[in-house]
Design a protein around this motif. Structure first.
Motif, PDB file in Angstrom:
ATOM      1  N   ASP A 156       0.797  -1.229   0.000  1.00 49.28           N
ATOM      2  CA  ASP A 156       0.000   0.000   0.000  1.00 49.28           C
ATOM      3  C   ASP A 156       0.830   1.281   0.000  1.00 49.28           C
ATOM      4  OD1 ASP A 156       0.996  -0.101   2.580  1.00 49.28           O
ATOM      5  OD2 ASP A 156      -0.924   0.270   3.565  1.00 49.28           O
ATOM      6  N   GLN A 157       2.177   1.165  -0.057  1.00 52.42           N
ATOM      7  CA  GLN A 157       3.037   2.347  -0.042  1.00 52.42           C
ATOM      8  C   GLN A 157       3.628   2.665  -1.416  1.00 52.42           C
ATOM      9  OE1 GLN A 157       3.318   4.287   2.753  1.00 52.42           O
ATOM     10  NE2 GLN A 157       1.804   2.826   3.535  1.00 52.42           N
ATOM     11  N   ALA A 173       5.168   6.202  -5.981  1.00 52.37           N
ATOM     12  CA  ALA A 173       5.444   6.305  -7.412  1.00 52.37           C
ATOM     13  C   ALA A 173       4.671   7.476  -8.024  1.00 52.37           C
ATOM     14  CB  ALA A 173       5.077   5.002  -8.105  1.00 52.37           C
ATOM     15  N   HIS A 174       3.416   7.638  -7.615  1.00 52.98           N
ATOM     16  CA  HIS A 174       2.605   8.753  -8.108  1.00 52.98           C
ATOM     17  C   HIS A 174       3.238  10.081  -7.735  1.00 52.98           C
ATOM     18  CE1 HIS A 174      -1.580  10.920  -8.072  1.00 52.98           C
ATOM     19  NE2 HIS A 174      -0.795  11.344  -9.047  1.00 52.98           N
ATOM     20  N   ALA A 175       3.651  10.216  -6.472  1.00 51.63           N
ATOM     21  CA  ALA A 175       4.225  11.474  -5.993  1.00 51.63           C
ATOM     22  C   ALA A 175       5.541  11.793  -6.696  1.00 51.63           C
ATOM     23  CB  ALA A 175       4.432  11.408  -4.482  1.00 51.63           C
ATOM     24  N   LEU A 176       6.393  10.781  -6.877  1.00 52.69           N
ATOM     25  CA  LEU A 176       7.685  11.019  -7.517  1.00 52.69           C
ATOM     26  C   LEU A 176       7.506  11.321  -8.999  1.00 52.69           C
ATOM     27  CD1 LEU A 176      10.718  11.178  -7.178  1.00 52.69           C
ATOM     28  CD2 LEU A 176      10.853   8.714  -7.614  1.00 52.69           C
ATOM     29  N   PRO A 188       7.905  -1.482   1.069  1.00 53.67           N
ATOM     30  CA  PRO A 188       7.049  -0.528   1.776  1.00 53.67           C
ATOM     31  C   PRO A 188       7.807   0.507   2.611  1.00 53.67           C
ATOM     32  CG  PRO A 188       6.186  -2.741   1.995  1.00 53.67           C
ATOM     33  CD  PRO A 188       7.524  -2.878   1.337  1.00 53.67           C
ATOM     34  N   LEU A 189       8.877   0.092   3.280  1.00 50.12           N
ATOM     35  CA  LEU A 189       9.635   1.042   4.085  1.00 50.12           C
ATOM     36  C   LEU A 189      10.305   2.087   3.206  1.00 50.12           C
ATOM     37  CD1 LEU A 189      10.697   1.980   6.812  1.00 50.12           C
ATOM     38  CD2 LEU A 189      12.558   0.305   6.594  1.00 50.12           C
TER      39      LEU A 189
END
Length: 410
Positions: A90-91, A96-99, A298-299
């Motif tokens: 879920d991370q 990926a969208h934000a970057l 995720p981390l």
């Protein structure tokens, strides 16, 4: 020397001896053993504090243990750290969208280290050359720049001109063509029908913070567009706020086809890297054709997402611009007084020590004795890249301590 001093010195000596005995000697560290860090400062095992003016080669742009990133990492550590890309988590999607949004690209491919990101960019560029450009199988060529530093894998050192990095590691990977950094005419002459990409650093950090000639990036962008060649910008050190802009390419209003990112993307907490490009490039990657057990875990994604959110405020870019101007003013005053030249872009500087005074290594050791951590490169050059959280007074402290080193050597 008091008995306490002797005991403290023994502690440092023990740690150094263990490292020298059991860790391969692929680095030549300064004689200091660090144990704690906060903001722009670190502390050694003897309790002495140092102003960190290297910042993990820009991996620590936000300083040591930045509270916002530490908190986000702790939250994720209590939930989920690794799944492998065999499953969704879920991370990754939100990161990926934000970057992608930060870079203005349509897709990202996450990895771990900077060298892995460069290797990924090389592979993807070749695949694009074969699938989209129609280069003959096995003929794809990538143009690189002399004086570069992109990592130390076998393929990457294949196009390095650093003898220390290449000695005894051949045979090397073919498919690369090297031209002088900043020479647009040489780049144009190197472009033939087999060339699929040009890989470059907008600022050559390991080379001593070498800046490109004005207009070079714009000219290279035009050349790549005209010749249908991917412009691949290694922004691993120069990107994410270091130069006073989000990306060093922004200084000339240039958008490459592929961004290569790392170091600060992990916030100094965790290795996180990625490449970003549009779908016509990254959409060619298919399941099984490239991957990483830890890439996009995720981390890493949680930390990387928080880094992107911090950069979105523009605060760190502005600090790098403003404090970089202060650093440049201070260093420029030392030209002719022990420095032969300085090169500054944002909060990143290369200072050429007069070789008649000392080597860069000797200057770094002298700064260490005065409580400042810096690193030499290429003989008499010292690099300064403090965290972007450094204060005005701490910038002045750096300049004052360097002044003392130079005056005492004169």
């Amino acid at each position: 020397m008091t008995s306490v001093d002797a005991g403290q010195t023994a502690r440092s000596a023990e740690h150094i001896a263990l490292t020298e005995r059991y860790a391969a000697h692929n680095y030549h560290p300064l004689p200091v053993v660090l144990t704690d860090g906060e903001g722009a400062w670190v502390t050694d095992v003897e309790g002495r504090r140092y102003l960190d003016c290297l910042a993990g080669y820009s991996a620590l742009n936000f300083g040591h243990r930045p509270p916002r990133l530490v908190q986000r990492a702790r939250e994720q550590l209590d939930r989920l750290t690794l799944t492998s890309r065999a499953f969704h988590n879920d991370q990754l999607g939100p990161f990926a969208h934000a970057l992608a949004d930060l870079t203005g690209k349509e897709m990202v491919l996450p990895m771990n280290t900077g060298a892995e990101a460069v290797e990924t960019a090389l592979k993807v560029s070749r695949k694009w050359g074969y699938r989209a450009k129609g280069v003959a199988p096995g003929e794809a060529t990538i143009v690189t720049m002399r004086g570069n530093f992109h990592g130390r894998t076998t393929t990457i050192v294949s196009f390095s001109d650093d003898e220390v990095a290449t000695a005894d590691y051949g045979p090397f990977t073919p498919g690369f063509r090297s031209v002088p950094y900043g020479d647009l005419a040489a780049a144009a002459a190197a472009f033939d029908d087999s060339v699929v990409a040009v890989l470059f650093e907008p600022v050559q950090g390991e080379g001593g913070v070498v800046l490109p000639p004005d207009g070079f990036l714009r000219g290279l962008r035009e050349l790549c567009t005209e010749r249908r060649v991917l412009m691949v910008a290694d922004e691993i050190q120069s990107g994410l706020g270091r130069t006073g802009r989000t990306f060093a390419c922004d200084h000339e209003g240039v958008v490459p086809d592929v961004y290569v990112l790392g170091k600060a993307l992990g916030g100094g907490l965790y290795p996180v890297s990625a490449i970003a490009a549009d779908t016509d490039v990254l959409g060619l990657v298919t399941p099984g054709s490239h991957g990483s057990t830890f890439g996009g875990n995720p981390l890493a994604a949680a930390i990387g997402h928080e880094v992107v959110a911090m950069l979105r405020t523009g605060e760190y870019q502005e600090r790098a611009r403003r404090l970089g101007e202060r650093l440049e003013r201070g260093l420029t005053r030392l030209v002719g007084r022990g420095l032969d030249a300085v090169r500054v872009r944002g909060l990143w500087a290369g200072a050429d020590i007069d070789p008649r005074l000392m080597t860069g290594r000797a200057a770094s050791e002298a700064l260490l004795a005065l409580g400042v951590l810096a690193k030499d490169t290429h003989g008499s050059t010292v690099r300064f890249a403090p965290p972007l959280t450094i204060s005005e007074d701490e910038v002045d402290l750096l300049v004052d301590r360097l002044t003392t080193v130079l005056d005492e050597a004169a």
